[in-house]
Each structure stands twice: as C-alpha cells, then as structure tokens.
Scaffold this motif. Structure first.
Motif, short mmCIF file in Angstrom:
data_model
loop_
_atom_site.label_atom_id
_atom_site.label_comp_id
_atom_site.label_asym_id
_atom_site.label_seq_id
_atom_site.Cartn_x
_atom_site.Cartn_y
_atom_site.Cartn_z
N TYR A 181 -97.87 -57.09 -17.44
CA TYR A 181 -98.48 -58.35 -17.87
C TYR A 181 -97.89 -59.53 -17.10
O TYR A 181 -98.62 -60.42 -16.66
CB TYR A 181 -98.30 -58.57 -19.37
N GLU A 206 -96.68 -59.54 -14.23
CA GLU A 206 -97.12 -59.49 -12.83
C GLU A 206 -98.59 -59.88 -12.66
O GLU A 206 -98.94 -60.55 -11.69
CB GLU A 206 -96.91 -58.07 -12.28
N SER A 207 -99.43 -59.46 -13.59
CA SER A 207 -100.87 -59.61 -13.38
C SER A 207 -101.64 -60.20 -14.56
O SER A 207 -102.83 -60.45 -14.46
CB SER A 207 -101.48 -58.24 -13.06
N GLU A 208 -100.93 -60.40 -15.69
CA GLU A 208 -101.55 -60.88 -16.93
C GLU A 208 -102.71 -59.98 -17.36
O GLU A 208 -103.73 -60.44 -17.87
CB GLU A 208 -102.00 -62.34 -16.80
N ALA A 209 -102.51 -58.68 -17.14
CA ALA A 209 -103.51 -57.67 -17.53
C ALA A 209 -102.84 -56.62 -18.41
O ALA A 209 -101.62 -56.47 -18.41
CB ALA A 209 -104.11 -57.02 -16.29
#
Length: 229
Positions: A107, A109-112
């Motif tokens: 999260y 790193e990519s907010e996913a």
C-alpha cells in the motif's frame, strides 16, 4: 497386545507429535522476531519525517522479507506436508501479522490492495492449498483487516504531519475495502469479529476527512493533487 503395551505405543505417538510441535515453535519464534523488526521499521512512517522516507523504509522491509522466505522454507520441513491444518494454529498469528506487513508495504508503495497471490509470493509460500504450505484465505483477510486499522492511524498522523491529501486517498481505499468485505458471507467467528471492527476504522477516517472539510483543508489537498498531475 496388552493394555500397557497399547499405552506405551500411544505415548510414542504423543512424544513424536510433541517433538514436531516443539520444532515448529522454534521456527515460529524466529519468524515472530523478524515480523517485529519489520513492524518497527514501518512504524517510522507515522512520524513526521517518516513520510519523506517511505520508499527507503519499504525497500528495507522487502529486504527483511527475504529473511522471512528463508524462515518459511525451514518451517515447511518441520511437519508432514499433508498435515498443514493439524499444526496451523502454531503459525496462524505470525502469518496473519506477516500478511498485514506485506500488505502495508504494498500500500505504501502503490496505494493498492495486495492480492493473496502476491502476498504468498512475498512470503515464499503457495497461494493454492493443493500445492502445499499455503496462505489460507482467512489468514489473508485477517491481515487485510489489520491493514485497515493501520491506515486509520496513518490518516490521523498524516494530518499532524501536514499531509492533507493522504487521508482523502486512504478514505477512498478503505471504503472500497469495506465494500469488498460486504460481498463476503463470513462464517468464521473470529474473522467476523475482526470485520465488525472495520466499521470503526471507516468511521475514524470519515471523521478525519470531515475535520479537513470543516477547516477547508480538503480543498487545499485537492488543489495540491491537481497541481501534481
């Protein structure tokens, strides 16, 4: 076979089982220590200066996960491959903690949301039950719910650090997560109780966003995000 001989044989089985459990506990203790080290590292993002070092902290965390993979390989050798669920309770907690930590890194790193397959790869285990030592779906979901609580805390600390756009993004993510969990028909009592706590995380983040709105800081955050694009 006499009664005494029967019980001597049973004792042999019990002793062998206890030996297996002791070997598992030794590896789990090492895994727990590694998990604590990763958690301590990632907790730094909650500090004001920590927001600037997120990429560096994530990189270091991933280095620790290489150690986790080695330790997982050791754990796999400590019990018969077809008896995963017989000994599952020994590593359930630490595995859920590691899922959370892997999900938190992804999260940041990519907010996913990390997939179960990706977590399994990070930890060096299987996603499919049929292939051996694997990441149980309920363990994955428990780790994801812990992530939600951590992000609620991060939303609050983001405001303190002057990062007003992050809570808005976290709010969107958590609401999507909540919608996803609502699609599940959870039968596991423990997991169901953990899920019930998600509504408090949603509420906590909504209060942060509302406070930003009242203070007009959400517009400032939106403007800043638009400028970055």
């Amino acid at each position: 076979m006499s009664v005494s001989e029967m019980f001597v044989a049973l004792q042999g089985v019990l002793t062998a089982d206890q030996d297996i459990r002791e070997e598992i506990r030794k590896v789990v203790q090492v895994l727990e220590q590694t998990a604590r080290e990763i958690l301590t590292l990632l907790q730094g993002v909650h500090q004001g200066a920590g927001f600037q070092d997120i990429p560096k902290k994530c990189q270091k965390a991933r280095e620790h996960f290489s150690t986790v993979r080695t330790q997982m390989e050791s754990l796999k050798t400590k019990f018969p491959a077809d008896q995963y669920y017989r000994f599952h309770e020994h590593w359930r907690f630490v595995l859920q903690r590691l899922v959370f930590l892997a999900a938190f890194v992804v999260y940041l790193e990519s907010e996913a949301l990390v997939t179960r397959e990706a977590v399994a790869e990070i930890l060096g285990i299987e996603a499919d039950r049929e292939r051996g030592f694997h990441l149980d779906i309920e363990d994955y979901l428990s780790g994801v719910l812990t992530l939600a609580s951590e992000l609620a805390r991060l939303a609050v600390n983001s405001v303190t650090a002057g990062d007003y756009s992050r809570p808005l993004r976290i709010s969107t993510f958590i609401n999507e997560l909540d919608s996803g969990f609502r699609l599940l028909n959870l039968k596991n009592d423990s997991l169901r109780k953990r899920y019930d706590g998600l509504k408090y995380d949603v509420k906590k983040i909504e209060e942060v966003v509302y406070d930003l709105s009242i203070r007009g800081l959400n517009k400032e955050a939106a403007a800043a995000a638009g400028a970055e694009k």
